[in-house]
Design a protein around this motif. Sequence first.
Motif, mmCIF file in Angstrom:
data_model
loop_
_atom_site.group_PDB
_atom_site.id
_atom_site.type_symbol
_atom_site.label_atom_id
_atom_site.label_comp_id
_atom_site.label_asym_id
_atom_site.label_seq_id
_atom_site.Cartn_x
_atom_site.Cartn_y
_atom_site.Cartn_z
ATOM 1 N N LYS A 152 0.833 -1.206 0.000
ATOM 2 C CA LYS A 152 0.000 0.000 0.000
ATOM 3 C C LYS A 152 0.866 1.254 0.000
ATOM 4 O O LYS A 152 1.880 1.329 0.677
ATOM 5 C CB LYS A 152 -0.907 0.009 1.236
ATOM 6 C CG LYS A 152 -1.911 -1.126 1.303
ATOM 7 C CD LYS A 152 -2.670 -1.095 2.624
ATOM 8 C CE LYS A 152 -3.405 0.231 2.819
ATOM 9 N NZ LYS A 152 -4.167 0.225 4.097
ATOM 10 N N VAL A 153 0.425 2.244 -0.742
ATOM 11 C CA VAL A 153 1.121 3.521 -0.746
ATOM 12 C C VAL A 153 0.780 4.333 0.495
ATOM 13 O O VAL A 153 1.552 5.189 0.942
ATOM 14 C CB VAL A 153 0.777 4.327 -2.023
ATOM 15 C CG1 VAL A 153 -0.695 4.734 -2.032
ATOM 16 C CG2 VAL A 153 1.669 5.563 -2.144
ATOM 17 N N ASP A 154 -0.380 4.047 1.097
ATOM 18 C CA ASP A 154 -0.854 4.836 2.235
ATOM 19 C C ASP A 154 -0.862 4.058 3.540
ATOM 20 O O ASP A 154 -1.646 4.344 4.445
ATOM 21 C CB ASP A 154 -2.265 5.369 1.953
ATOM 22 C CG ASP A 154 -3.256 4.247 1.647
ATOM 23 O OD1 ASP A 154 -2.812 3.085 1.472
ATOM 24 O OD2 ASP A 154 -4.474 4.533 1.591
ATOM 25 N N SER A 155 -0.005 3.040 3.660
ATOM 26 C CA SER A 155 0.043 2.279 4.913
ATOM 27 C C SER A 155 0.522 3.179 6.049
ATOM 28 O O SER A 155 1.256 4.148 5.836
ATOM 29 C CB SER A 155 0.971 1.070 4.776
ATOM 30 O OG SER A 155 2.291 1.489 4.479
ATOM 31 N N GLU A 156 0.097 2.857 7.269
ATOM 32 C CA GLU A 156 0.410 3.688 8.431
ATOM 33 C C GLU A 156 1.814 3.385 8.956
ATOM 34 O O GLU A 156 2.009 2.917 10.074
ATOM 35 C CB GLU A 156 -0.632 3.460 9.525
ATOM 36 C CG GLU A 156 -2.058 3.829 9.099
ATOM 37 C CD GLU A 156 -3.063 3.503 10.181
ATOM 38 O OE1 GLU A 156 -2.643 3.172 11.306
ATOM 39 O OE2 GLU A 156 -4.265 3.570 9.907
ATOM 40 N N SER A 158 5.639 5.130 9.465
ATOM 41 C CA SER A 158 6.350 6.411 9.470
ATOM 42 C C SER A 158 7.859 6.231 9.582
ATOM 43 O O SER A 158 8.595 7.207 9.692
ATOM 44 C CB SER A 158 5.855 7.266 10.642
ATOM 45 O OG SER A 158 6.035 6.578 11.877
ATOM 46 N N SER A 178 5.641 0.042 -2.718
ATOM 47 C CA SER A 178 4.666 1.059 -2.299
ATOM 48 C C SER A 178 4.613 2.262 -3.230
ATOM 49 O O SER A 178 3.619 2.986 -3.258
ATOM 50 C CB SER A 178 4.986 1.528 -0.876
ATOM 51 O OG SER A 178 6.236 2.205 -0.835
ATOM 52 N N LYS A 196 7.376 0.564 2.866
ATOM 53 C CA LYS A 196 6.890 1.862 2.390
ATOM 54 C C LYS A 196 8.090 2.789 2.231
ATOM 55 O O LYS A 196 8.903 2.927 3.144
ATOM 56 C CB LYS A 196 5.892 2.467 3.384
ATOM 57 C CG LYS A 196 5.338 3.818 2.943
ATOM 58 C CD LYS A 196 4.359 4.386 3.960
ATOM 59 C CE LYS A 196 3.817 5.735 3.525
ATOM 60 N NZ LYS A 196 2.864 6.287 4.525
ATOM 61 N N ASN A 199 9.232 9.873 2.384
ATOM 62 C CA ASN A 199 9.239 11.047 1.493
ATOM 63 C C ASN A 199 10.577 11.759 1.459
ATOM 64 O O ASN A 199 10.695 12.843 0.879
ATOM 65 C CB ASN A 199 8.145 12.031 1.924
ATOM 66 C CG ASN A 199 6.759 11.495 1.631
ATOM 67 O OD1 ASN A 199 6.557 10.815 0.624
ATOM 68 N ND2 ASN A 199 5.811 11.778 2.504
#
Length: 376
Positions: A152-156, A158, A178, A196, A199
């Motif tokens: 998933k690109v939006d997995s939680e 960090s 991801s 993931k 950024n």
Amino acid sequence: MQKLKSVLVSIEQSGRIEMDVLQKLTQEEKEIVNTLFHENLVSEALVFLEEMDTDAEWHLFMERAMVSKKQKFPFWRPILKYAAIFVGVMVTGYLVFRQNDMVNQNPISEMSIKLKMGNDNVKVIQEESSQQIISASGKVLGVQKGNRISYKVDSEISELVYNELEIPFGKIFEVELSDGTLVHLNSGTKIKYPVKFLNTGKREVFIEGEAYFKVAKDKNHPFVVHSDQVDVEVLGTEFNFSSYKEDTEIKTVLVEGSVSMSNSLRPEDQLVLVPGTKGAWNRVSHHTHEEKVDVDLYTGWIKGELVFRDISFLDMAKKLERSYNVVIENNNEPLSGKILNARFHVDIESIDDVMKSIGELHSFQYTIKNGKITID
């Protein structure tokens, strides 16, 4: 155990140990926290604690730790020195025996596709099934459907957390990272990658074996493939990368776009490839060279095709072993150096068909028994 968790969470967030927080813990737990903090293993310890089912398991584990301490056996520090993550301390604790019993009862087959999600957390991938890929803390990272895992690109997530896929001989597999990058993995390949991409910084993966990359474009975050001493860096492109340990060269063949190929031993040998060219780094001489090639010879395996052009039987045998999951023992020395041209399809021709075809060009006798081919 819950008190220890809360203290570790506090340390992870603040980056330091607050003495008033430690007051909640026993003396033994304080020693554990200090060791974890100075070994930079706080995050891994939290993952380990999440995997414990009950407080009873924790107490049994602590009892084992205290026994080793009384016997003046240095329980924590040597284990942490050799363990990649905190779960390694289970090697001398009660839990490892329970896990070993389970492994002995249900050993993982060498023919299984394995997804490593932690030091001791290995998931077997069944190609005929579907399942969610879930982290130790219960977060959904992606999904597996058939012969592909998609993250998933939006997995939680960090922080940078890695998974590792291992593909056995005789199978190929796909993983969609991801960022949307699609990676086709050839037989006998291992790849390590973040669940993931963050950024910041580069998108980095590590590979041993062979893979075809369709890299998602992202000019702000270059995509880097690491293997041995070689790095290949791109922004968005398609290329084949091969780095099997038994091969003398690490090779990159560019299909589309542009890539930069470099190595840490001779940085001045950096190459910038254009489509239709191959860059190769020699493990022995440490030299790099490039040449124009027919890319189909290097990418046909994605569709199950094995294409050989001007290749010795010795080198051909290595590829056949990986693709058909066999062992080839060649006792016919003149055959090893024979240069061959051939094309096979693993879904159409069996390994017996392949051997018969080669035998028509260069006569030899062979037997096949229990996955081993003996050539005389």
